[in-house]
Design an enzyme around this catalytic site. Structure first.
Site, short mmCIF file in Angstrom:
data_model
loop_
_atom_site.label_atom_id
_atom_site.label_comp_id
_atom_site.label_asym_id
_atom_site.label_seq_id
_atom_site.Cartn_x
_atom_site.Cartn_y
_atom_site.Cartn_z
N TYR A 314 7.62 -1.07 3.92
CA TYR A 314 8.03 -2.43 4.26
C TYR A 314 9.49 -2.62 3.84
CZ TYR A 314 8.77 -7.35 4.53
OH TYR A 314 9.33 -8.55 4.87
N TYR A 315 10.32 -2.94 4.80
CA TYR A 315 11.73 -3.20 4.52
C TYR A 315 12.16 -4.58 4.99
CZ TYR A 315 12.24 1.81 3.67
OH TYR A 315 12.11 3.07 3.18
N VAL A 377 4.25 2.55 0.05
CA VAL A 377 4.85 3.85 -0.24
C VAL A 377 6.35 3.91 0.11
CG1 VAL A 377 2.66 5.10 -0.15
CG2 VAL A 377 4.03 4.86 1.93
N GLU A 378 6.89 2.79 0.59
CA GLU A 378 8.33 2.67 0.78
C GLU A 378 8.71 1.20 0.79
OE1 GLU A 378 10.29 4.57 4.13
OE2 GLU A 378 8.94 6.29 4.01
N ASN A 379 9.79 0.90 0.08
CA ASN A 379 10.39 -0.43 0.11
C ASN A 379 11.72 -0.24 -0.61
OD1 ASN A 379 10.32 -3.26 -2.00
ND2 ASN A 379 10.50 -3.43 0.21
#
Ligand code: P53
Length: 480
Positions: A314-315, A377-379
């Site tokens: 999530y960005y 698992v990503e931000n």
């Protein structure tokens, strides 16, 4: 009593991908991957994909930050930071240099044995993506990438090899990174990195990407089933890019346009989590006259290989409208849909809209939809950093971004009851940007001395955000 704290075993971590960090692109028998033929772009300038490696071009992933040779020092820094989990990928071409061999490359397997041993010795849980934009180039050249069903078997063979080899070292797995990035089939880079596909003249891009995506979903499901046979304790997830799309206005058509735009992305996680092709997609294929090839046995495979959890990045969020006099990028999801900026949120220097509430919204939306554990698992915040005369890097803007997102994440768990396994912010150490190939689009809490042209000493320096995140982890998210 309502818990005010995140679970004790919450996986605070950091994330990267092999091709963006390792370098050593042809070391110890490694084959050429699809990332090895991607040149450097720039902010606003796309990367080129070349036919093989050309002598006069710069390929930023060839050396990256040389993690391949420096991982021991880097893991010491991760240990000091207090990471409980480290997400990276296995570089497929270290194991099967061409992708269609029967026997793996032992030197490649040994590298990941050593890497995982080092992580485990530092009390850091490896979280492993099987395919993060690292498909063997040979599988593109000879088979045309995931348009070809043979890639299902090659992927399953590769996954079986590494899951067997590391069955006592790795518990958390994900199959295909951001499988839904290619959703609209319009971005050549995403289609390349997800599926190793280059379009040929006159091809129906959308139809082809539905086929390739389905082939990957079948491959993923087979690997989930196989992985559980190899070790019943394995937790095997999918990996989605969630960019929630809001209706721009209260116009009912905008609401419908947002829903349809989300369907196109949900298609992938709906199959991963529910094991069947959703009705809205079958209807779309029928309406558009698409012939997507799948067998009864493949439908059974989808059903038998549903994921244990949903991993996602999530960005940012996005906005769509159908209102005629508003200008935006056309989209093909609902009549007259356009994507446009959201006047209520700011954006990064690369135009990514900063929206922490969107993370809480997404966590709720996904948990309601699948009722499965979630894993962020990503931000993170890609930004230009400045090294001060005394060597310090004061990245308070990155701290502000992460703090706001962690607050939103905590609210989703503590107030909304979302089941969340962990949080591994992206690019914990500076790495090569996927989208642009830049080094200077930095996400890290550890700075790496290297610029967009490839100059620099590769020296590692802790940023201000390093000390901040160390406290966050030490207090299990209490001190932000
Ligand atoms: P870079 C788009 C939207 C959300 C995530 O991206 C995305 C993309 C691709 O541009 O990609 C993921 O480096 C991807 C990582 C990547 C990271 O986001 O372009 O999984 O490999 O590095 C950040 O700033």
């Amino acid at each position: 009593m309502q818990s005010k704290q995140l679970p004790k075993d919450f996986l605070w971590g950091g994330a990267v991908a092999a091709h963006q960090i390792e370098g050593g692109w042809d070391a110890d028998g490694k084959g050429m991957s699809i990332a090895d033929v991607m040149t450097a772009g720039a902010n606003g300038l796309a990367r080129d994909i070349t036919e093989g490696v050309m002598a006069d071009k710069y390929y930023p992933n060839h050396e990256a930050i040389d993690f391949y040779h420096r991982y021991k020092e880097d893991i010491q820094l991760f240990k000091e930071l207090g990471l409980k989990a480290f997400r990276t990928s296995i570089n497929w071409t270290r194991i099967f240099p061409k992708g269609d061999e029967t026997e793996p490359n032992e030197a490649g397997l040994q590298f990941y044995d050593d890497l995982f041993d080092e992580l485990i010795a530092a009390n850091i849980e490896p979280v492993i993506t099987l395919s993060h934009f690292e498909i063997p180039y040979h599988l593109y050249q000879v088979y045309g990438g995931f348009r070809n069903k043979k890639l299902i078997d090659f992927f399953v063979h590769y996954a079986e090899t590494v899951m067997t080899r590391y069955k006592d070292k790795v518990k958390y797995w994900m199959t295909f990174n951001e499988i839904n990035n290619q959703a609209d089939g319009q971005h050549d880079l995403h289609v390349w990195t997800n599926s190793a596909i280059r379009f040929t003249e006159g091809e129906n891009k959308e139809e082809l990407i539905y086929q390739a995506g389905l082939n990957e979903l079948i491959a993923s499901a087979k690997v989930v089933k196989l992985g559980h046979q190899i070790n019943p304790d394995f937790q095997i997830g999918c990996m989605m890019a969630y960019v929630p799309i809001y209706p721009y206005s209260a116009n009912p058509d905008d609401q419908m346009a947002a829903l349809k735009t989300m369907h196109r992305r949900f298609y992938y996680s709906d199959i991963h989590a529910r094991g069947a092709i959703p009705a809205y997609i079958l209807k779309e294929w029928e309406r558009k006259g698409y012939h997507i090839d799948y067998s009864q046995a493949e439908l059974t495979a989808l059903k038998e290989g549903t994921v244990d959890y949903i991993g996602f990045s999530y960005y940012m969020s996005g906005t769509v409208t159908t209102i005629d006099n508003l200008a935006g990028h056309p989209s093909n999801d609902y009549p007259n849909t356009k994507m446009l900026g959201n006047p209520f949120v700011k954006a990064s220097d690369w135009g990514w809209q900063i929206d922490p509430v969107g993370l809480r919204y997404t966590l709720n939306l996904i948990y309601e939809r699948y009722n499965l554990p979630l894993f962020i698992v990503e931000n993170g915040f890609g930004a230009y950093d400045k090294v001060e005369a005394d060597g310090q890097i004061k990245d308070d803007y990155r701290i502000a971004y992460l703090k706001a997102h962690i607050e939103a994440m905590k609210a989703s768990v503590l107030e909304d009851g979302v089941d969340l396994m962990g949080y591994t912010p992206w690019g914990i150490i500076d790495i090569v940007s996927f989208g642009t190939g830049e080094m200077e689009k930095r996400y890290g809490m550890i700075h790496v001395d290297k610029d967009n042209q490839g100059n620099g000493t590769l020296k590692r320096t802790k940023k201000q955000s390093f000390d901040w995140y160390q406290q966050v982890i030490a207090t299990n998210g209490q001190t932000l």
